[in-house]
Design an enzyme around this catalytic site. Sequence first.
Site, short mmCIF file in Angstrom:
data_model
loop_
_atom_site.label_atom_id
_atom_site.label_comp_id
_atom_site.label_asym_id
_atom_site.label_seq_id
_atom_site.Cartn_x
_atom_site.Cartn_y
_atom_site.Cartn_z
N TYR A 294 -14.37 17.01 -16.16
CA TYR A 294 -14.88 15.64 -16.21
C TYR A 294 -16.07 15.50 -15.24
O TYR A 294 -16.05 16.05 -14.13
CB TYR A 294 -13.73 14.71 -15.81
CG TYR A 294 -14.09 13.25 -15.79
CD1 TYR A 294 -14.37 12.57 -16.97
CD2 TYR A 294 -14.13 12.55 -14.59
CE1 TYR A 294 -14.70 11.23 -16.95
CE2 TYR A 294 -14.45 11.20 -14.57
CZ TYR A 294 -14.73 10.55 -15.75
OH TYR A 294 -15.05 9.23 -15.73
N LYS B 124 -6.97 6.16 -19.57
CA LYS B 124 -7.31 6.62 -20.91
C LYS B 124 -6.12 6.42 -21.87
O LYS B 124 -5.70 5.32 -22.08
CB LYS B 124 -7.78 8.06 -20.85
CG LYS B 124 -8.85 8.32 -19.76
CD LYS B 124 -10.19 7.68 -20.06
CE LYS B 124 -11.14 7.73 -18.87
NZ LYS B 124 -11.34 9.04 -18.27
N ARG C 269 0.84 -1.21 0.00
CA ARG C 269 0.00 0.00 0.00
C ARG C 269 0.87 1.25 0.00
O ARG C 269 0.47 2.31 -0.46
CB ARG C 269 -0.97 0.00 1.19
CG ARG C 269 -1.86 1.24 1.22
CD ARG C 269 -3.14 1.10 2.03
NE ARG C 269 -2.95 0.37 3.26
CZ ARG C 269 -2.26 0.81 4.33
NH1 ARG C 269 -1.72 2.02 4.30
NH2 ARG C 269 -2.13 0.05 5.39
N ASP D 59 -5.79 18.91 -14.83
CA ASP D 59 -6.08 17.52 -15.22
C ASP D 59 -5.71 17.41 -16.70
O ASP D 59 -6.38 17.98 -17.56
CB ASP D 59 -7.56 17.21 -14.98
CG ASP D 59 -7.94 15.78 -15.36
OD1 ASP D 59 -7.23 15.17 -16.18
OD2 ASP D 59 -8.97 15.28 -14.84
C1 LIG Z 1 -11.71 9.48 -17.03
C2 LIG Z 1 -11.29 10.80 -16.50
C3 LIG Z 1 -11.07 10.98 -15.12
C4 LIG Z 1 -11.29 9.88 -14.11
O1 LIG Z 1 -10.41 8.83 -14.30
P1 LIG Z 1 -10.74 7.30 -13.85
O2 LIG Z 1 -9.48 6.59 -14.17
O3 LIG Z 1 -11.92 6.86 -14.66
O4 LIG Z 1 -11.05 7.36 -12.39
C5 LIG Z 1 -10.65 12.22 -14.68
N1 LIG Z 1 -10.48 13.25 -15.55
C6 LIG Z 1 -10.69 13.11 -16.87
C7 LIG Z 1 -10.47 14.27 -17.77
C8 LIG Z 1 -11.10 11.88 -17.39
O5 LIG Z 1 -11.33 11.75 -18.71
#
Ligand SMILES: *Cc1c(COP(=O)(O)O)cnc(C)c1O
Length: 401
Positions: free
Chosen positions: A115, A212, A62, A187
């Site tokens: 998001y 992604k 962890r 982000d």
């Molecule tokens: C998908 C996404 C998230 C969240 O990510 P997860 O891996 O699904 O928790 C956050 N910000 C953006 C811009 C995203 O496309």
Amino acid sequence: MTPPKDDNKPPRDTIVRRVEIPESASRPVATPLFPSVVYSSPSADTLDAQYEGAVDGYTYAREGHPNADILAAKIDGMEGAEGGIVTSSGMAAISAMFLGLLKAGDHVLAGDQLYGRSLRMLSQDLPRMGFETGFFDAGSADNLAAAIRPNTRMVMIEAVSNPTLRVADVAGIAAMAARHGLILVVDNTFTTPAVFRPFDHGADIIIHSVTKFLAGHSDVTLGYVAARDPAHRTAIYDAAVTWGMTPSPFDCWLAERGLNSFEVRFAAAQDTARIIADGLAGQPGLTKVLYPGRNDHSDHDLAATLFGGSFGNMVSFEIAGGRDEVNRFIAAAGKIPFAPTLGDVATTLSHPASSSHRALSAEARAALGMSEGFFRLSVGIEPAALLLGELNAALAAVNGE
Ligand SMILES: *Cc1c(COP(=O)(O)O)cnc(C)c1O
């Protein structure tokens, strides 16, 4: 009395005891997978030294493990970051960042087109826990200036909004954040370091949903967070460890393998996105095609300055009509998966009104520039001609041709 010996059974010690990894003068080429939850140290002195940071050594998964660190170091290299932290999802990275850096009563300002789950966390979950939040249109730093309060601590944006592909005034926002001593969080999931490197533009924190583009194969859920200030890094790391946002070694292993091909995947997808946007523009039955690389995009000049000629792989478009036309389009484009995600090696089609933006009213979506017929395409690496052919056939099906 000793129990009778059963000669047919192997002695239990050779089964239970872990074995030494066989010696080899040569090394594995592929990254080994380290699923071990615990690590054994040679002495109490060594363990002490490990906990004090005097020697490197893993203790408990962890708190860190090799597959997470190998992956983090690679993303660090792409972002120009140091000591990035891999978490169990993109949302875990965002959670660790908020929980590590803020205290109750602090105020966060966020772009109003983040998001969907980030918006939910900011509008519902953080306020429930005593954090104050507010939103601004990131198209202009003036909107940020108007929303800053004495207790504002942090600003969070995405450089390109989802799904309308509007570009944030990053330079203005970074200058404003610096002037007011605010932590700027970017982000960078949508843009990726191939298009935009937030630390080069004044950001203090970078977030990724590794799920992604970076992993790129829709088979792992992971996140990443990096901080420029080592004190922020430590606070975020401790939050991630304490709140249990540990990434699975296997997921990290898969993501690192995916990352090896990120640059070529992204370059190919971006080239294809451009061809698709140009090929779709002006087709009958399409009322809008949005791609920041096209001259007709409202933020094209800003995108060109900020991204230096890279415009990403996301293309949005709008078909004429309502839900019936939307369903016909999806059915006719059936070889392109209709799936609410992005960044896969293969192209995916998403429909914000029924997925990421379903919580908004039709009026609220319209205010953001999204009608019922609005689609977002995450372009993959299939041949452009194949994709254009499928999309045009789907359009023809909607138009009743
Ligand atoms: C998908 C996404 C998230 C969240 O990510 P997860 O891996 O699904 O928790 C956050 N910000 C953006 C811009 C995203 O496309």
